[in-house]
Design a protein around this motif. Structure first.
Motif, PDB file in Angstrom:
ATOM      1  N   LEU C 150      22.725 -47.783 -28.743  1.00 52.33           N
ATOM      2  CA  LEU C 150      22.287 -46.986 -29.889  1.00 52.33           C
ATOM      3  C   LEU C 150      21.965 -47.889 -31.077  1.00 52.33           C
ATOM      4  O   LEU C 150      20.963 -47.700 -31.772  1.00 52.33           O
ATOM      5  CB  LEU C 150      23.372 -45.970 -30.277  1.00 52.33           C
ATOM      6  N   TYR C 177      22.784 -34.421 -30.586  1.00 54.16           N
ATOM      7  CA  TYR C 177      21.775 -34.704 -29.565  1.00 54.16           C
ATOM      8  C   TYR C 177      22.429 -35.392 -28.373  1.00 54.16           C
ATOM      9  O   TYR C 177      23.167 -36.361 -28.531  1.00 54.16           O
ATOM     10  CB  TYR C 177      20.674 -35.586 -30.157  1.00 54.16           C
ATOM     11  N   THR C 178      22.185 -34.857 -27.193  1.00 58.19           N
ATOM     12  CA  THR C 178      22.748 -35.435 -25.978  1.00 58.19           C
ATOM     13  C   THR C 178      21.606 -35.916 -25.083  1.00 58.19           C
ATOM     14  O   THR C 178      20.497 -35.408 -25.171  1.00 58.19           O
ATOM     15  CB  THR C 178      23.566 -34.395 -25.202  1.00 58.19           C
ATOM     16  N   ILE C 191      15.503 -43.133 -26.726  1.00 57.70           N
ATOM     17  CA  ILE C 191      16.444 -42.831 -27.807  1.00 57.70           C
ATOM     18  C   ILE C 191      15.833 -43.153 -29.171  1.00 57.70           C
ATOM     19  O   ILE C 191      15.954 -42.381 -30.117  1.00 57.70           O
ATOM     20  CB  ILE C 191      17.773 -43.583 -27.573  1.00 57.70           C
ATOM     21  N   TRP C 205      21.230 -34.930 -37.934  1.00 62.73           N
ATOM     22  CA  TRP C 205      21.639 -34.996 -36.531  1.00 62.73           C
ATOM     23  C   TRP C 205      22.640 -36.103 -36.270  1.00 62.73           C
ATOM     24  O   TRP C 205      22.880 -36.951 -37.125  1.00 62.73           O
ATOM     25  CB  TRP C 205      20.408 -35.190 -35.643  1.00 62.73           C
ATOM     26  N   THR C 206      23.205 -36.073 -35.093  1.00 64.40           N
ATOM     27  CA  THR C 206      24.136 -37.127 -34.720  1.00 64.40           C
ATOM     28  C   THR C 206      24.196 -37.255 -33.209  1.00 64.40           C
ATOM     29  O   THR C 206      23.694 -36.394 -32.484  1.00 64.40           O
ATOM     30  CB  THR C 206      25.550 -36.853 -35.279  1.00 64.40           C
ATOM     31  N   MET C 207      24.776 -38.365 -32.771  1.00 62.36           N
ATOM     32  CA  MET C 207      25.062 -38.505 -31.340  1.00 62.36           C
ATOM     33  C   MET C 207      26.543 -38.776 -31.221  1.00 62.36           C
ATOM     34  O   MET C 207      27.164 -39.281 -32.144  1.00 62.36           O
ATOM     35  CB  MET C 207      24.249 -39.646 -30.738  1.00 62.36           C
ATOM     36  N   SER C 208      27.093 -38.424 -30.068  1.00 62.59           N
ATOM     37  CA  SER C 208      28.533 -38.593 -29.889  1.00 62.59           C
ATOM     38  C   SER C 208      28.820 -39.903 -29.178  1.00 62.59           C
ATOM     39  O   SER C 208      28.049 -40.344 -28.323  1.00 62.59           O
ATOM     40  CB  SER C 208      29.084 -37.432 -29.064  1.00 62.59           C
ATOM     41  N   TRP C 212      28.246 -37.483 -24.387  1.00 61.57           N
ATOM     42  CA  TRP C 212      26.819 -37.607 -24.719  1.00 61.57           C
ATOM     43  C   TRP C 212      25.878 -37.439 -23.535  1.00 61.57           C
ATOM     44  O   TRP C 212      24.675 -37.327 -23.709  1.00 61.57           O
ATOM     45  CB  TRP C 212      26.537 -38.960 -25.371  1.00 61.57           C
ATOM     46  N   THR C 249      18.378 -33.320 -24.128  1.00 58.10           N
ATOM     47  CA  THR C 249      17.221 -34.202 -24.073  1.00 58.10           C
ATOM     48  C   THR C 249      16.098 -33.593 -23.234  1.00 58.10           C
ATOM     49  O   THR C 249      16.314 -32.678 -22.461  1.00 58.10           O
ATOM     50  CB  THR C 249      17.620 -35.556 -23.458  1.00 58.10           C
TER      51      THR C 249
END
Lengths: 166, 216, 250
Positions: C150, C177-178, C191, C205-208, C212, C249
């Motif tokens: 990332l 977002y996954t 990505i 937004w965010t990603m984990s 994910w 996604t």
């Protein structure tokens, strides 16, 4: 998916369609003006996800020359890469490629030079079919097309240093 | 008690009893098992998708009908005549009147006659499909032919009885026997689709509906 | 037969009992064997109309398996395995054309579940399930590698759009977002491409860092226990980050 959560599950296709509808994203339609595009409805996105309309809305902002496969939408054929067929690999690969013949013929019949698909399984499968059945197409996701077609406001580009951050 | 009286009395009761009782048990079993093991049906229950799904198939408003016009026509004719003829046959009406003092509209006799021929003709078409189309043959079992036979037998014998071909009394007894046999086997075989069709369509209609896709 | 087999008839019988639900029983019984599903299936059409490929055959084989219970034999299971994993992608197209609406995908999934009880699952799917349990994703990507990817994609993107970021574990973001784990593994540019979209759209937004991977190959393998565990990973991430929407996604 499908459970009662505190959050809503949404496919990126729906999200992208929202951004375009609300004018939050702008696309330069001339980028793909020379190409004929078709769209592969992934089973999990169209028939089993209800996002077929959203996808076509995006296409409306992106492509000048768009041709549907026959059949299309909820009635479209599986590409042959679903249900875990891609990651099964090994001895299943040959079966997968053979079963993709229907998809390959559908694509060929459209005369398209680009096949858009918003699913990694379809994407990988159609890329394989492209080689196997010599379709001579480009397989692209919406993200990839956006990378070329998104209109980026001058002030956000790299030349200037003073950006307003979030 | 003569054979006629037996078929007209106790065995007819038995046949209707097994038929109705059997279907009631089927439905009870469906609900008891499904509330335990088929949670999605209830979590995503929707009257709208239930009716839409049934509607599009009880009339030929679906892709399959468009794609297979001949089979669809034959299938619809077969089922309509199959339900209508025995219910509205004059001779059957007389029996109901004799036993229960009730009566309702009945078909002109010549119409019923033609409808019986249609059923038999459609039945032969369905049998030929089973024999000659490889993709039908592959899933055809002996039970499929047997059940088609059991379904057609009351109509063939009924036709023969009406026209008094062969020995009327024997043919009539056979007709009654086959009619009762058909009723009895319904709950235990695929013929139960006459009712389970609605359950199956409802379940799938709702499952596709929650994904915003039609199932027709 | 004196040969040692991997068959476990007891487990198979248990699986049959466990998998037999009301819909499945109804569908397998009422199937009229009409064959109208034949030319709706891409396997049938692509294999020169081989009748053995039609959807109803999968139903027939699952019905046979359910009836066999602990009488299951090696030969049957072998054929069953190839049919149930290799000749159906559970796309549900046939269901749209079936007059009864019989759901072959559910039937196939049941068939795969029966195979799971015998440990008869395609090797590569087995590996991904183990990976989900160990790493939370199908591609054996460690958390460190994930975060590195990332950050690397963020740097790439910033060369063009200095203001763009890939927020990780941002609590209260609107969208989580996954991705498909194939992305960080084979297509990392996906990505940065999506980050560019979110940036330009002004999305919060965010990603984990943990939940994910939005794929669930256990579901396709027929291992529903594992499938529940996997979907819980993303659910936990979404609840922990208190997001309003989880985006899947492309």
């Amino acid at each position: 998916m499908g459970r009662d959560h505190k959050f809503q599950v949404v496919h990126s296709v729906t999200l992208f369609a929202e951004y375009l509808r609300e004018g939050r994203l702008k696309l330069d339609k001339s980028v793909f003006a020379e190409e004929r595009c078709t769209y592969q409805d992934p089973c999990n996105v169209s028939r089993n996800g209800g996002c077929g309309k959203d996808a076509r809305e995006i296409i409306g902002y992106l492509c000048e020359d768009f041709v549907e496969m026959e059949p299309y939408g909820d009635y479209n054929f599986c590409c042959g890469g679903g249900g875990g067929a891609i990651p099964m690999a090994g001895p299943f690969r040959e079966r997968r490629l053979r079963s993709g013949k229907v998809k390959a013929e559908q694509i060929r019949a459209t005369g398209a030079s680009i096949c858009i698909t918003p699913c990694h399984n379809c994407y990988d499968q159609i890329r394989d079919l492209n080689k196997e059945y010599e379709l001579g197409i480009k397989v692209l996701s919406f993200k990839e097309m956006f990378e070329e077609a998104l209109i980026i406001p001058e002030e956000l580009k790299a030349q200037e240093e003073d950006e307003d951050e979030e | 008690m003569s054979l006629y009286e037996l078929l007209r009395g106790p065995l007819l009761w038995l046949a209707f009893g097994v038929f109705i009782g059997g279907m009631v048990v089927r439905i009870i079993l469906f609900f008891t098992l499904s509330t335990k093991k088929d949670k999605p049906i209830y979590r995503f229950f929707s009257w709208k998708w239930l009716w839409l799904s049934i509607f599009h198939w009880i009339v030929p408003l679906n892709q399959t009908a468009k794609k297979n016009p001949i089979t669809t026509t034959v299938g619809f004719l077969f089922h309509i005549c199959l339900l209508v003829t025995p219910l509205f046959l004059l001779a059957h009406g007389v029996l109901w009147y004799e036993s229960w003092d009730i009566s309702w509209w009945s078909l002109p006799e010549s119409t019923a006659d033609y409808m019986t021929l249609i059923i038999i003709g459609c039945g032969i078409f369905l049998a030929l499909r089973r024999i000659f189309l490889p993709y039908v043959r592959v899933v055809t079992t002996a039970a499929d032919y047997l059940l088609l036979g059991v379904t057609l037998a009351p109509f063939v014998t009924g036709y023969l009885a009406y026209h008094q071909y062969f020995d009327y009394n024997t043919v009539l007894l056979l007709h009654m026997f086959f009619g009762e046999l058909m009723l009895v086997v319904i709950p235990f075989t695929k013929l139960s689709h006459f009712l389970m069709f609605f359950f199956s369509r409802a379940v799938t209609g709702m499952e596709f509906g929650r994904r915003r896709a039609p199932s027709w | 037969m004196a040969e040692v087999t991997a068959l476990d008839p007891k487990k198979f019988k248990e699986a049959v009992k466990d998998k037999s639900n009301a819909r499945l029983k109804m569908w397998l019984e009422i199937c009229a064997h009409c064959g109208l599903c034949a030319d709706t299936c891409h396997f049938y059409l692509a294999n020169d109309k081989d009748p053995e490929m039609i959807p109803a055959v999968k139903g027939r084989k699952v019905l046979e398996a359910l009836r066999k219970k602990d009488k299951i034999d090696e030969e049957f299971l072998e054929d069953f395995y190839w049919t149930i994993y290799g000749e159906c992608t559970m796309c549900r197209r046939c269901t749209m054309f079936c007059p009864f609406g019989i759901d072959i995908a559910t039937i196939t999934s049941t068939g795969r579940g029966l195979c799971v009880s015998q440990g008869k699952v395609p090797e590569n799917l087995k590996k991904t399930i183990a990976s989900y349990y160990e790493h939370g994703n199908q591609m054996e990507i460690t958390q460190e590698e994930w975060i590195d990817t990332l950050q690397w994609m963020e740097e790439e993107l910033q060369e063009e759009l200095p203001g763009a970021t890939i927020p990780i574990d941002k609590k209260g973001a609107k969208v989580l977002y996954t991705v498909n784990a194939r992305e960080p593994k084979f297509y990392p540019m996906d990505i940065s491409q999506v980050a560019r979209v979110f940036y330009l759209a002004g999305e919060d937004w965010t990603m984990s860092s943990k939940g994910w991977d939005d794929t669930n190959l256990a579901m396709f393998a027929g291992d529903l226990k594992a499938a529940a565990y996997i979907s819980q990973l993303v659910r936990d991430a979404a609840e922990e980050l208190e997001v309003r929407r989880v985006a899947i996604t492309e």
